[in-house]
Write an enzyme that holds these catalytic residues in place. Structure first.
Site, PDB file in Angstrom:
ATOM      1  N   ILE A  14       0.837  -1.204   0.000  1.00 13.97           N
ATOM      2  CA  ILE A  14       0.000   0.000   0.000  1.00 13.97           C
ATOM      3  C   ILE A  14       0.868   1.249   0.000  1.00 13.97           C
ATOM      4  O   ILE A  14       0.561   2.251  -0.653  1.00 13.97           O
ATOM      5  CB  ILE A  14      -0.977  -0.028   1.194  1.00 13.97           C
ATOM      6  CG1 ILE A  14      -1.819  -1.292   1.112  1.00 13.97           C
ATOM      7  CG2 ILE A  14      -1.881   1.208   1.193  1.00 13.97           C
ATOM      8  CD1 ILE A  14      -2.608  -1.628   2.334  1.00 13.97           C
ATOM      9  N   ASN A  34      12.512  -0.884   6.220  1.00 14.20           N
ATOM     10  CA  ASN A  34      13.605  -1.815   6.603  1.00 14.20           C
ATOM     11  C   ASN A  34      13.688  -3.000   5.645  1.00 14.20           C
ATOM     12  O   ASN A  34      14.475  -3.923   5.858  1.00 14.20           O
ATOM     13  CB  ASN A  34      13.418  -2.284   8.054  1.00 14.20           C
ATOM     14  CG  ASN A  34      12.133  -3.090   8.239  1.00 14.20           C
ATOM     15  OD1 ASN A  34      11.465  -3.445   7.254  1.00 14.20           O
ATOM     16  ND2 ASN A  34      11.795  -3.390   9.483  1.00 14.20           N
ATOM     17  N   PHE A  83       2.873   3.383   7.356  1.00 13.21           N
ATOM     18  CA  PHE A  83       2.475   2.035   6.941  1.00 13.21           C
ATOM     19  C   PHE A  83       3.330   0.985   7.645  1.00 13.21           C
ATOM     20  O   PHE A  83       2.986  -0.189   7.653  1.00 13.21           O
ATOM     21  CB  PHE A  83       2.689   1.859   5.429  1.00 13.21           C
ATOM     22  CG  PHE A  83       1.809   2.714   4.571  1.00 13.21           C
ATOM     23  CD1 PHE A  83       2.318   3.822   3.901  1.00 13.21           C
ATOM     24  CD2 PHE A  83       0.463   2.418   4.425  1.00 13.21           C
ATOM     25  CE1 PHE A  83       1.512   4.611   3.082  1.00 13.21           C
ATOM     26  CE2 PHE A  83      -0.356   3.198   3.607  1.00 13.21           C
ATOM     27  CZ  PHE A  83       0.172   4.302   2.948  1.00 13.21           C
ATOM     28  N   SER A 127      -7.182  -0.613  10.406  1.00 10.88           N
ATOM     29  CA  SER A 127      -7.792  -1.756   9.739  1.00 10.88           C
ATOM     30  C   SER A 127      -9.195  -2.014  10.260  1.00 10.88           C
ATOM     31  O   SER A 127      -9.500  -1.748  11.421  1.00 10.88           O
ATOM     32  CB  SER A 127      -6.915  -2.990   9.996  1.00 10.88           C
ATOM     33  OG  SER A 127      -7.603  -4.167   9.629  1.00 10.88           O
ATOM     34  N   TYR A 152      -1.975  -8.889  16.074  1.00 11.63           N
ATOM     35  CA  TYR A 152      -1.911  -7.897  14.976  1.00 11.63           C
ATOM     36  C   TYR A 152      -3.071  -6.910  15.116  1.00 11.63           C
ATOM     37  O   TYR A 152      -2.865  -5.697  15.160  1.00 11.63           O
ATOM     38  CB  TYR A 152      -1.965  -8.592  13.615  1.00 11.63           C
ATOM     39  CG  TYR A 152      -2.387  -7.655  12.503  1.00 11.63           C
ATOM     40  CD1 TYR A 152      -3.695  -7.652  12.029  1.00 11.63           C
ATOM     41  CD2 TYR A 152      -1.493  -6.747  11.964  1.00 11.63           C
ATOM     42  CE1 TYR A 152      -4.093  -6.760  11.034  1.00 11.63           C
ATOM     43  CE2 TYR A 152      -1.880  -5.862  10.971  1.00 11.63           C
ATOM     44  CZ  TYR A 152      -3.183  -5.875  10.513  1.00 11.63           C
ATOM     45  OH  TYR A 152      -3.590  -4.992   9.538  1.00 11.63           O
ATOM     46  N   LYS A 156      -3.352  -2.585  16.247  1.00 12.03           N
ATOM     47  CA  LYS A 156      -4.088  -1.511  15.561  1.00 12.03           C
ATOM     48  C   LYS A 156      -5.005  -0.791  16.551  1.00 12.03           C
ATOM     49  O   LYS A 156      -5.096   0.438  16.582  1.00 12.03           O
ATOM     50  CB  LYS A 156      -4.917  -2.068  14.398  1.00 12.03           C
ATOM     51  CG  LYS A 156      -4.103  -2.630  13.246  1.00 12.03           C
ATOM     52  CD  LYS A 156      -3.188  -1.577  12.630  1.00 12.03           C
ATOM     53  CE  LYS A 156      -2.428  -2.116  11.428  1.00 12.03           C
ATOM     54  NZ  LYS A 156      -1.474  -1.156  10.865  1.00 12.03           N
ATOM     55  N   TYR A 180      -8.753   0.380   6.821  1.00 14.07           N
ATOM     56  CA  TYR A 180      -8.864  -0.289   5.518  1.00 14.07           C
ATOM     57  C   TYR A 180      -9.725  -1.527   5.650  1.00 14.07           C
ATOM     58  O   TYR A 180      -9.621  -2.236   6.658  1.00 14.07           O
ATOM     59  CB  TYR A 180      -7.520  -0.793   5.013  1.00 14.07           C
ATOM     60  CG  TYR A 180      -6.378   0.163   5.006  1.00 14.07           C
ATOM     61  CD1 TYR A 180      -5.087  -0.327   5.002  1.00 14.07           C
ATOM     62  CD2 TYR A 180      -6.536   1.537   4.999  1.00 14.07           C
ATOM     63  CE1 TYR A 180      -3.990   0.522   4.979  1.00 14.07           C
ATOM     64  CE2 TYR A 180      -5.458   2.406   4.988  1.00 14.07           C
ATOM     65  CZ  TYR A 180      -4.179   1.883   4.976  1.00 14.07           C
ATOM     66  OH  TYR A 180      -3.095   2.714   4.961  1.00 14.07           O
ATOM     67  N   PHE A 181     -10.435  -1.864   4.612  1.00 17.07           N
ATOM     68  CA  PHE A 181     -11.060  -3.173   4.538  1.00 17.07           C
ATOM     69  C   PHE A 181     -10.048  -4.091   3.854  1.00 17.07           C
ATOM     70  O   PHE A 181      -8.900  -4.165   4.342  1.00 17.07           O
ATOM     71  CB  PHE A 181     -12.460  -3.011   3.915  1.00 17.07           C
ATOM     72  CG  PHE A 181     -13.370  -2.421   4.969  1.00 17.07           C
ATOM     73  CD1 PHE A 181     -13.287  -1.069   5.287  1.00 17.07           C
ATOM     74  CD2 PHE A 181     -14.216  -3.219   5.716  1.00 17.07           C
ATOM     75  CE1 PHE A 181     -14.059  -0.518   6.316  1.00 17.07           C
ATOM     76  CE2 PHE A 181     -14.991  -2.682   6.738  1.00 17.07           C
ATOM     77  CZ  PHE A 181     -14.910  -1.333   7.046  1.00 17.07           C
ATOM     78  N   LEU A 203      -5.662 -13.670   0.523  1.00 16.01           N
ATOM     79  CA  LEU A 203      -6.376 -14.403  -0.529  1.00 16.01           C
ATOM     80  C   LEU A 203      -5.863 -14.127  -1.929  1.00 16.01           C
ATOM     81  O   LEU A 203      -5.514 -15.051  -2.670  1.00 16.01           O
ATOM     82  CB  LEU A 203      -7.872 -14.046  -0.459  1.00 16.01           C
ATOM     83  CG  LEU A 203      -8.756 -14.610  -1.573  1.00 16.01           C
ATOM     84  CD1 LEU A 203      -8.774 -16.132  -1.554  1.00 16.01           C
ATOM     85  CD2 LEU A 203     -10.177 -14.065  -1.447  1.00 16.01           C
ATOM     86  N   ASP A 301     -11.104 -16.454  11.507  1.00 14.47           N
ATOM     87  CA  ASP A 301     -11.699 -15.699  10.395  1.00 14.47           C
ATOM     88  C   ASP A 301     -13.010 -15.034  10.811  1.00 14.47           C
ATOM     89  O   ASP A 301     -13.850 -15.660  11.476  1.00 14.47           O
ATOM     90  CB  ASP A 301     -11.973 -16.633   9.205  1.00 14.47           C
ATOM     91  CG  ASP A 301     -10.820 -16.608   8.202  1.00 14.47           C
ATOM     92  OD1 ASP A 301     -10.072 -15.614   8.197  1.00 14.47           O
ATOM     93  OD2 ASP A 301     -10.672 -17.571   7.452  1.00 14.47           O
TER      94      ASP A 301
HETATM   95  C1  WQD Z   1      -9.842 -12.969   3.176  1.00 12.59           C
HETATM   96  C2  WQD Z   1     -10.802 -14.144   3.030  1.00 12.59           C
HETATM   97  C3  WQD Z   1     -10.166 -16.104   4.242  1.00 12.59           C
HETATM   98  C4  WQD Z   1      -6.541 -16.962   2.023  1.00 12.59           C
HETATM   99  C5  WQD Z   1      -6.488  -9.756   6.995  1.00 12.59           C
HETATM  100  C6  WQD Z   1      -6.314  -8.772   8.124  1.00 12.59           C
HETATM  101  C7  WQD Z   1      -6.599  -7.385   7.621  1.00 12.59           C
HETATM  102  C8  WQD Z   1      -5.654  -7.095   6.523  1.00 12.59           C
HETATM  103  C9  WQD Z   1      -5.879  -8.121   5.389  1.00 12.59           C
HETATM  104  C10 WQD Z   1      -3.314  -6.603   6.390  1.00 12.59           C
HETATM  105  C11 WQD Z   1     -11.047 -14.888   4.346  1.00 12.59           C
HETATM  106  C12 WQD Z   1     -10.137 -16.351   2.735  1.00 12.59           C
HETATM  107  C13 WQD Z   1      -7.702 -16.357   2.457  1.00 12.59           C
HETATM  108  C14 WQD Z   1      -6.596 -18.234   1.423  1.00 12.59           C
HETATM  109  C15 WQD Z   1      -8.978 -18.245   1.706  1.00 12.59           C
HETATM  110  N1  WQD Z   1      -4.328  -7.158   7.022  1.00 12.59           N
HETATM  111  N2  WQD Z   1      -8.888 -16.999   2.296  1.00 12.59           N
HETATM  112  N3  WQD Z   1      -7.828 -18.839   1.283  1.00 12.59           N
HETATM  113  O1  WQD Z   1      -8.192 -12.204   6.921  1.00 12.59           O
HETATM  114  O2  WQD Z   1      -9.902 -10.736   5.702  1.00 12.59           O
HETATM  115  O3  WQD Z   1      -7.818  -9.724   6.568  1.00 12.59           O
HETATM  116  O4  WQD Z   1      -5.641  -9.420   5.928  1.00 12.59           O
HETATM  117  O5  WQD Z   1      -3.338  -5.837   5.477  1.00 12.59           O
HETATM  118  O6  WQD Z   1      -6.401  -6.461   8.677  1.00 12.59           O
HETATM  119  O7  WQD Z   1      -7.253  -9.064   9.127  1.00 12.59           O
HETATM  120  O8  WQD Z   1      -7.699 -11.236   4.623  1.00 12.59           O
HETATM  121  O9  WQD Z   1      -6.997 -12.200   2.470  1.00 12.59           O
HETATM  122  O10 WQD Z   1      -6.315 -13.392   4.618  1.00 12.59           O
HETATM  123  O11 WQD Z   1      -8.696 -13.457   3.874  1.00 12.59           O
HETATM  124  O12 WQD Z   1     -10.081 -18.816   1.586  1.00 12.59           O
HETATM  125  O13 WQD Z   1      -5.562 -18.856   1.015  1.00 12.59           O
HETATM  126  O14 WQD Z   1     -10.214 -15.078   2.147  1.00 12.59           O
HETATM  127  O15 WQD Z   1     -10.726 -17.238   4.913  1.00 12.59           O
HETATM  128  O16 WQD Z   1     -12.390 -15.309   4.379  1.00 12.59           O
HETATM  129  P1  WQD Z   1      -8.495 -11.077   6.006  1.00 12.59           P
HETATM  130  P2  WQD Z   1      -7.335 -12.596   3.863  1.00 12.59           P
END
Ligand code: WQD
Length: 344
Positions: A14, A34, A83, A127, A152, A156, A180-181, A203, A301
């Protein structure tokens, strides 16, 4: 020039996209990073997009002397966007002290130095994690803050409280917290994007690596949730839209007298999209199949969370504009570029 901005963690996902938008808006950017979760080649990508290579200091924000030297070397830094933080939810459970030390000592140092060097504003990367599992969606900035489900997430929450107390102490500093979402996608030029070290936790990088064959298949963590298609729901926001919101927040903080000393904004699209819907969108727009299998739920989750961005729309004059489909196209183009360059 609109002034100098220190971007901590600026070679990260970001941070790099925000640096490009800051430069485009007329700011001079200085990056400290770093390189623990990014690489210095990101500066080349930024320069290829904007034509301007940001000043870069390889350093750690937990090192007060390093930070002081930056403020001494670059006087008149008007604002900071922070960040720099460790951000893997799972890792934070295994290494809580590393997370608290890194994420909070970084913040303490920055806050302590701001009044000393006349820095007027801090934009903090927060977040939607602070909302936990919301009682209802979409969440607004006034939705209840739930007990963090990971160190984590707790860093925040604690950071937001520390900033609020610091501002309340009467220092000549303003701060804007941006919640952020789920940031996803890459710059349309495919010169910068998300490049996690090792096996991706998030993901979309895992999805694109599965689609290109680096990973055998994507594991979808559960399809038995109380959602229309059984998979979790998130508010996937394009990283360039997110980056632009930082410029709006900085402009307001540094130039608009109506800006409060502490403001909080949700940065999302306002639309919930499920994991399976995202996979379908990716396949449809790119014409590429994603090998995936449904597996068990991932501990910790959130089932469904998406934001109400109307406050940011109204006050910052910012709105997420890039569609999920277009965002998935940029994510794929970035993965293809990494392959083309032999990066992965
Ligand atoms: C999203 C969805 C998983 C990986 C976290 C932090 C947030 C931010 C982003 C940093 C969930 C599903 C994921 C995979 C899957 N942190 N998934 N298979 O957990 O919503 O948010 O990361 O920037 O603060 O809380 O993000 O991308 O890990 O997961 O099915 O291999 O995708 O179960 O439902 P999350 P994510």
């Amino acid at each position: 020039m609109k002034g100098r901005i220190l971007v901590t963690g600026g070679t990260g996902y970001i941070g790099s996209h925000t640096t490009v938008e800051l430069q485009s808006a007329g700011y001079e950017v200085i990056i400290i990073d770093n390189l623990s979760n990014s690489n210095v080649e990101v500066l080349d990508g930024i320069e290829r997009i904007s034509g301007v290579r940001p000043e870069f200091i390889k350093g750690d924000c937990t090192d007060m002397d390093c930070l002081k030297s930056i403020f001494e070397k670059y006087p008149d830094i008007k604002g900071i966007i922070n960040f720099a933080a460790s951000k893997a939810v799972g890792e934070s459970v295994d290494k809580p002290i590393m997370y608290y030390r890194n994420n909070l000592n970084t913040l303490y140092n920055l806050l302590e130095l701001m009044p000393v060097y006349g820095v007027k504003g801090l934009v903090f990367s927060s977040s939607c994690t602070v909302y936990g599992e919301p009682d209802e969606n979409p969440v607004t900035e006034n939705s209840p803050i739930k007990k963090a489900t990971s160190p984590y997430g707790n860093t925040k929450q604690i950071a937001e409280e520390v900033i609020a107390d610091f501002i309340a102490s009467g220092v000549p500093v303003k701060s804007t917290l941006l919640r952020y979402f789920n940031p996803v996608g890459a710059h349309p030029s495919a010169e910068i994007g998300e490049l996690p070290n090792g096996v991706p936790n998030n993901l979309v990088p895992f999805l694109t690596q599965a689609a290109i064959g680096i990973r055998k298949e994507l594991s979808v963590f559960g399809n038995d949730y109380d959602t229309p298609d059984g998979s979790c729901i998130r508010d996937f926001i394009n990283v360039v839209d997110l980056a632009k919101a930082h410029v709006c927040a900085l402009d307001r903080m540094l130039e608009n007298p109506d800006c409060e000393s502490l403001e909080i904004y949700n940065l999302g699209t306002g639309k919930g999209v499920s994991v399976l819907e995202l996979i379908n969108a990716f396949e449809k727009v790119n014409g590429v199949k994603v090998p995936y299998k449904i597996v068990g739920r991932r501990t910790g989750d959130i089932v469904k969370v998406w934001g109400d961005p109307s406050k940011a729309n109204r006050i910052l004059g910012w709105k997420a504009e890039i569609s999920v489909e277009e965002t998935m196209r940029t994510a794929w183009n970035w993965q293809l570029k990494l392959r083309e360059r032999g990066v992965m």
